[in-house]
Design a protein around this motif. Sequence first.
Motif, PDB file in Angstrom:
ATOM      1  N   LEU A  79      32.075  59.804  50.236  1.00 19.15           N
ATOM      2  CA  LEU A  79      33.699  60.226  49.810  1.00 19.15           C
ATOM      3  C   LEU A  79      33.651  61.362  48.923  1.00 19.15           C
ATOM      4  O   LEU A  79      34.662  61.870  48.743  1.00 19.15           O
ATOM      5  CB  LEU A  79      34.468  58.810  49.285  1.00 19.15           C
ATOM      6  CG  LEU A  79      34.654  57.921  50.296  1.00 19.15           C
ATOM      7  CD1 LEU A  79      35.526  56.844  49.697  1.00 19.15           C
ATOM      8  CD2 LEU A  79      35.508  58.598  51.360  1.00 19.15           C
ATOM      9  N   GLY A  83      35.870  64.119  52.531  1.00 15.21           N
ATOM     10  CA  GLY A  83      36.974  63.371  52.849  1.00 15.21           C
ATOM     11  C   GLY A  83      37.659  63.437  54.044  1.00 15.21           C
ATOM     12  O   GLY A  83      37.666  64.823  54.329  1.00 15.21           O
ATOM     13  N   LEU A  91      43.756  50.196  58.530  1.00 14.12           N
ATOM     14  CA  LEU A  91      43.837  49.754  57.158  1.00 14.12           C
ATOM     15  C   LEU A  91      43.955  48.075  57.416  1.00 14.12           C
ATOM     16  O   LEU A  91      44.530  47.818  58.510  1.00 14.12           O
ATOM     17  CB  LEU A  91      45.197  50.401  56.743  1.00 14.12           C
ATOM     18  CG  LEU A  91      45.426  51.843  56.439  1.00 14.12           C
ATOM     19  CD1 LEU A  91      46.768  52.250  56.130  1.00 14.12           C
ATOM     20  CD2 LEU A  91      44.378  52.180  55.197  1.00 14.12           C
ATOM     21  N   HIS A 100      43.298  49.055  48.322  1.00 19.52           N
ATOM     22  CA  HIS A 100      42.647  49.380  49.670  1.00 19.52           C
ATOM     23  C   HIS A 100      41.802  50.939  49.127  1.00 19.52           C
ATOM     24  O   HIS A 100      40.630  50.990  49.144  1.00 19.52           O
ATOM     25  CB  HIS A 100      43.611  50.359  50.535  1.00 19.52           C
ATOM     26  CG  HIS A 100      43.189  51.230  51.589  1.00 19.52           C
ATOM     27  ND1 HIS A 100      42.248  50.623  52.619  1.00 19.52           N
ATOM     28  CD2 HIS A 100      43.104  52.356  51.809  1.00 19.52           C
ATOM     29  CE1 HIS A 100      41.781  51.625  53.474  1.00 19.52           C
ATOM     30  NE2 HIS A 100      42.290  52.702  52.981  1.00 19.52           N
ATOM     31  N   LEU A 101      42.506  51.542  47.998  1.00 17.84           N
ATOM     32  CA  LEU A 101      41.964  52.633  47.479  1.00 17.84           C
ATOM     33  C   LEU A 101      40.888  52.101  46.291  1.00 17.84           C
ATOM     34  O   LEU A 101      39.818  52.921  46.007  1.00 17.84           O
ATOM     35  CB  LEU A 101      42.805  53.576  46.816  1.00 17.84           C
ATOM     36  CG  LEU A 101      43.766  54.098  47.781  1.00 17.84           C
ATOM     37  CD1 LEU A 101      44.625  55.148  47.010  1.00 17.84           C
ATOM     38  CD2 LEU A 101      43.031  55.109  48.703  1.00 17.84           C
ATOM     39  N   LEU A 104      37.326  51.431  48.315  1.00 18.84           N
ATOM     40  CA  LEU A 104      36.823  52.504  48.696  1.00 18.84           C
ATOM     41  C   LEU A 104      36.342  53.180  47.290  1.00 18.84           C
ATOM     42  O   LEU A 104      34.876  53.885  47.468  1.00 18.84           O
ATOM     43  CB  LEU A 104      37.955  53.470  49.134  1.00 18.84           C
ATOM     44  CG  LEU A 104      38.459  53.184  50.524  1.00 18.84           C
ATOM     45  CD1 LEU A 104      39.492  54.080  51.099  1.00 18.84           C
ATOM     46  CD2 LEU A 104      37.172  53.144  51.608  1.00 18.84           C
ATOM     47  N   VAL A 115      42.268  56.324  41.295  1.00 19.31           N
ATOM     48  CA  VAL A 115      43.126  55.741  42.412  1.00 19.31           C
ATOM     49  C   VAL A 115      44.657  56.091  42.099  1.00 19.31           C
ATOM     50  O   VAL A 115      45.294  56.374  42.942  1.00 19.31           O
ATOM     51  CB  VAL A 115      42.949  54.340  42.381  1.00 19.31           C
ATOM     52  CG1 VAL A 115      43.848  53.730  43.078  1.00 19.31           C
ATOM     53  CG2 VAL A 115      41.599  53.860  43.072  1.00 19.31           C
ATOM     54  N   LEU A 143      48.738  57.671  52.984  1.00 17.22           N
ATOM     55  CA  LEU A 143      47.649  56.563  52.272  1.00 17.22           C
ATOM     56  C   LEU A 143      46.322  57.003  52.783  1.00 17.22           C
ATOM     57  O   LEU A 143      45.173  57.143  52.003  1.00 17.22           O
ATOM     58  CB  LEU A 143      47.894  55.252  52.530  1.00 17.22           C
ATOM     59  CG  LEU A 143      46.768  54.296  51.995  1.00 17.22           C
ATOM     60  CD1 LEU A 143      46.695  54.456  50.418  1.00 17.22           C
ATOM     61  CD2 LEU A 143      47.114  52.774  52.082  1.00 17.22           C
ATOM     62  N   GLY A 144      46.007  57.471  54.099  1.00 14.26           N
ATOM     63  CA  GLY A 144      44.906  58.153  54.576  1.00 14.26           C
ATOM     64  C   GLY A 144      44.642  59.413  53.912  1.00 14.26           C
ATOM     65  O   GLY A 144      43.363  59.625  53.743  1.00 14.26           O
ATOM     66  N   ALA A 147      43.172  58.496  50.537  1.00 15.32           N
ATOM     67  CA  ALA A 147      41.574  58.009  50.836  1.00 15.32           C
ATOM     68  C   ALA A 147      40.729  59.171  50.929  1.00 15.32           C
ATOM     69  O   ALA A 147      39.739  59.160  50.501  1.00 15.32           O
ATOM     70  CB  ALA A 147      41.652  57.147  52.041  1.00 15.32           C
ATOM     71  N   LEU A 150      40.106  60.825  47.462  1.00 18.79           N
ATOM     72  CA  LEU A 150      39.747  59.964  46.440  1.00 18.79           C
ATOM     73  C   LEU A 150      38.586  60.550  45.794  1.00 18.79           C
ATOM     74  O   LEU A 150      38.419  60.394  44.584  1.00 18.79           O
ATOM     75  CB  LEU A 150      39.597  58.570  47.181  1.00 18.79           C
ATOM     76  CG  LEU A 150      39.097  57.579  46.427  1.00 18.79           C
ATOM     77  CD1 LEU A 150      40.563  57.222  45.348  1.00 18.79           C
ATOM     78  CD2 LEU A 150      38.888  56.202  46.939  1.00 18.79           C
TER      79      LEU A 150
END
Length: 318
Positions: A79, A83, A91, A100-101, A104, A115, A143-144, A147, A150
């Motif tokens: 990551l 990304g 999810l 979730h984040l 990751l 985050v 949200l994707g 991520a 991130l």
Amino acid sequence: MTIRAHALTKRFPGPRGSEGRTAVDGIDFTVLPGRVTGFLGPNGAGKSTTMRMVLGLDAPTSGTVSVNGHRYADSPAPLREIGALLEAGALHPGRSARDHLRWLAASNGIPHTRVGEVLELVGLDAVAGQRVGRFSLGMGQRLGIAAALLGDPPVVVLDEPVNGLDPEGIRWVRGLARRLADEGRTVFVSSHLMSEMALMADHLLVIGRGRILADCSVPAFMAEHAASYVRVKAPSLDDLGRLLQRQGADVVREGSGSAAELRVTGLSAPEVGEAAARDGRVLHELTLVSASLEDAFMTLTADAVEYHAQTELEGATR
């Protein structure tokens, strides 16, 4: 950071005794930093398969693909290097956006403070504690993207990033992609929205039936594949058409009645107007119509579309 593919090929086996299908057929390309590279192609052209091979989710049948000189799967902290947004809906529905984040970030040694930064960046900070199973398609898409960003990666791969977004969200994604490229990052974006790609991309890779059809800048692509014409409306169109043909123009009459017009190529709009004026003719409309990226794309990929829909209903019954 660059993405490089050499002779990249992916074949999927068919049922027993059948030949199978070649999704990607020996393609070569390079995605460079500092610009947004748009990845275009009809459904079934091989775009998603190619992106999955870039990310090590599908193994090539032959050939190679690398990120900064090595396979993405060999990166110790993926990551932080690249990304990606491929499946925004992948999810856990019972987990909050923040959690979730967080997992990751923990899996890649990313500080937990990052985050909150990406949640604010994508506009989800106010709903960070909500379960993602309640999110709309657009919220899941944001949200994707969070991520994907991130690890503050130098390479960003986005597959259909504007799906489900409202106009404000679409404009935001466009600005985000441009800003990431301006920062010197490598940005690789797939989309079916040609109007957005025309505004977002600097460079285009076009794929059809698993093969690269174009690899060039947007202006070069438009110059080669987009045809402009001059629209003319006037009394006595047929006589005007013959006049323009004598001047060396190609003329096509379209429509009927008040909707009738001439489509003229081979002469510029000023040249058409001047020819009409010399002959004492009145024009009701004289417009240069420039082809869009969508028009150019359709022209190039006309023979590479696997799934054709009928343009008219046949045999419809009440």
